[in-house]
Design a protein around this motif. Structure first.
Motif, PDB file in Angstrom:
ATOM      1  N   ASN A  39       0.792  -1.227   0.000  1.00 44.89           N
ATOM      2  CA  ASN A  39       0.000   0.000   0.000  1.00 44.89           C
ATOM      3  C   ASN A  39       0.823   1.275   0.000  1.00 44.89           C
ATOM      4  OD1 ASN A  39      -2.151  -1.733   0.146  1.00 44.89           O
ATOM      5  ND2 ASN A  39      -3.201  -0.611   1.758  1.00 44.89           N
ATOM      6  N   SER A  40       2.095   1.162   0.293  1.00 42.09           N
ATOM      7  CA  SER A  40       2.935   2.362   0.278  1.00 42.09           C
ATOM      8  C   SER A  40       3.656   2.516  -1.052  1.00 42.09           C
ATOM      9  CB  SER A  40       3.954   2.316   1.415  1.00 42.09           C
ATOM     10  OG  SER A  40       4.887   1.266   1.220  1.00 42.09           O
ATOM     11  N   ASP A  55      -5.842  -4.830  -0.103  1.00 35.70           N
ATOM     12  CA  ASP A  55      -5.872  -4.827   1.356  1.00 35.70           C
ATOM     13  C   ASP A  55      -6.348  -3.461   1.837  1.00 35.70           C
ATOM     14  OD1 ASP A  55      -5.563  -5.105   4.057  1.00 35.70           O
ATOM     15  OD2 ASP A  55      -3.469  -5.748   3.988  1.00 35.70           O
ATOM     16  N   CYS A  56      -7.613  -3.382   2.278  1.00 38.40           N
ATOM     17  CA  CYS A  56      -8.155  -2.103   2.742  1.00 38.40           C
ATOM     18  C   CYS A  56      -8.006  -1.931   4.241  1.00 38.40           C
ATOM     19  CB  CYS A  56      -9.620  -1.960   2.331  1.00 38.40           C
ATOM     20  SG  CYS A  56     -10.712  -3.211   3.032  1.00 38.40           S
ATOM     21  N   GLU A  72     -11.087  -7.513  -4.024  1.00 33.57           N
ATOM     22  CA  GLU A  72     -11.104  -8.729  -3.203  1.00 33.57           C
ATOM     23  C   GLU A  72     -10.960  -8.403  -1.717  1.00 33.57           C
ATOM     24  OE1 GLU A  72      -8.009 -11.187  -4.761  1.00 33.57           O
ATOM     25  OE2 GLU A  72      -8.923 -11.352  -6.730  1.00 33.57           O
ATOM     26  N   CYS A  73     -11.684  -7.378  -1.280  1.00 29.64           N
ATOM     27  CA  CYS A  73     -11.620  -6.969   0.130  1.00 29.64           C
ATOM     28  C   CYS A  73     -12.964  -7.132   0.824  1.00 29.64           C
ATOM     29  CB  CYS A  73     -11.175  -5.512   0.233  1.00 29.64           C
ATOM     30  SG  CYS A  73      -9.537  -5.172  -0.421  1.00 29.64           S
ATOM     31  N   GLY A  81      -7.927   5.116   8.188  1.00 26.58           N
ATOM     32  CA  GLY A  81      -7.045   6.029   7.463  1.00 26.58           C
ATOM     33  C   GLY A  81      -6.614   5.475   6.135  1.00 26.58           C
ATOM     34  N   ALA A  82      -7.474   4.674   5.532  1.00 21.77           N
ATOM     35  CA  ALA A  82      -7.114   3.963   4.299  1.00 21.77           C
ATOM     36  C   ALA A  82      -6.666   4.902   3.187  1.00 21.77           C
ATOM     37  CB  ALA A  82      -8.287   3.114   3.819  1.00 21.77           C
ATOM     38  N   PHE A  83      -7.190   6.131   3.185  1.00 26.76           N
ATOM     39  CA  PHE A  83      -6.820   7.052   2.104  1.00 26.76           C
ATOM     40  C   PHE A  83      -6.725   8.488   2.611  1.00 26.76           C
ATOM     41  CE2 PHE A  83     -11.039   5.157   1.808  1.00 26.76           C
ATOM     42  CZ  PHE A  83     -11.797   6.166   2.376  1.00 26.76           C
TER      43      PHE A  83
END
Length: 227
Positions: A39-40, A55-56, A72-73, A81-83
């Motif tokens: 995610n980074s 992966d959320c 697929e989450c 803080g997903a976004f």
């Protein structure tokens, strides 16, 4: 000697392949794919504009992301803080996430144009949500637990597409709803709305309206036929 004969379709397919390869060449450093980079995305994640994540439950640490799709989450709870780092977000697709609630951080995405967030499992929509003045597309279908829309939802005056199908949004729509003058598509199917606002007759831009399955609604406004 063999002579090759190419039809017009062969030419089109060849051009399609070339365009596809060219797009991949130019976009390779702009797409963040979770299965490859996490995610980074490391230092590259700071320059990416598009993200496909599986992966959320983890925060996205790429501030320049403009479009985000989770894949697929369905069984994973969306991270608070997903976004939150992505202030330039234009497109957010949460259709494959388990949305326990609409996060306050969504309301901070001031550049958001498109939000797909079906099957929300909370009763309320944060008031901060109405601050998204640039939002054009909003889809909350299947959110059975939402009891009411925000009273100030009319502040999203540029909204053009609104899908509230299969939502439990109370007996009537907020009075501010009449300010959504730019609506082109409105789906209220299978909603238990007992009172349809007279203001609906002023939505002169409306191209699509679905009220099917609204069994408890009262009579439609007298001037409804002027749409």
């Amino acid at each position: 000697m063999t002579t090759g004969v190419y039809s017009e379709n062969d030419t089109l397919f060849t051009m399609h392949d070339l365009v596809h390869d060219l797009a991949r060449f130019f976009m390779v450093n702009e797409i963040l794919v979770a299965s490859k980079q996490g995610n980074s995305g490391g230092s590259q994640g700071n320059t990416c504009h598009f993200a496909l994540l599986n992966d959320c439950s983890k925060p996205l640490e790429s501030p320049k992301i403009r479009a985000l799709l989770f894949m697929e989450c369905g069984k994973t709870k969306l991270h608070g803080g997903a976004f939150s780092f992505s202030k330039s977000m234009h497109v957010l697709d949460l259709s494959d996430c388990s949305i326990h609630k609409l996060l306050d951080s969504i309301g901070k995405l001031k550049q958001l144009r498109y939000l797909m967030a079906p099957r929300v499992q909370d009763e309320t929509i944060p008031d901060s949500f109405t601050k998204q003045s640039k939002l054009i597309y909003l889809n909350l279908h299947g959110s059975h637990k939402i009891l009411a829309l925000p009273k100030l939802i009319g502040e999203i005056e540029g909204l053009m597409y609104l899908d509230l199908s299969d939502c439990s949004i109370g007996a009537e729509l907020p009075e501010s709803f009449e300010r959504l003058k730019e609506l082109l598509h409105l789906d209220l199917s299978n909603c238990c709305i007992q009172k349809i606002l007279e203001a609906l007759v002023s939505f002169i831009q409306l191209k699509y309206l679905n009220l099917s399955g609204c069994r408890h609604r009262t009579e439609l406004p007298r001037l409804f036929g002027s749409l």
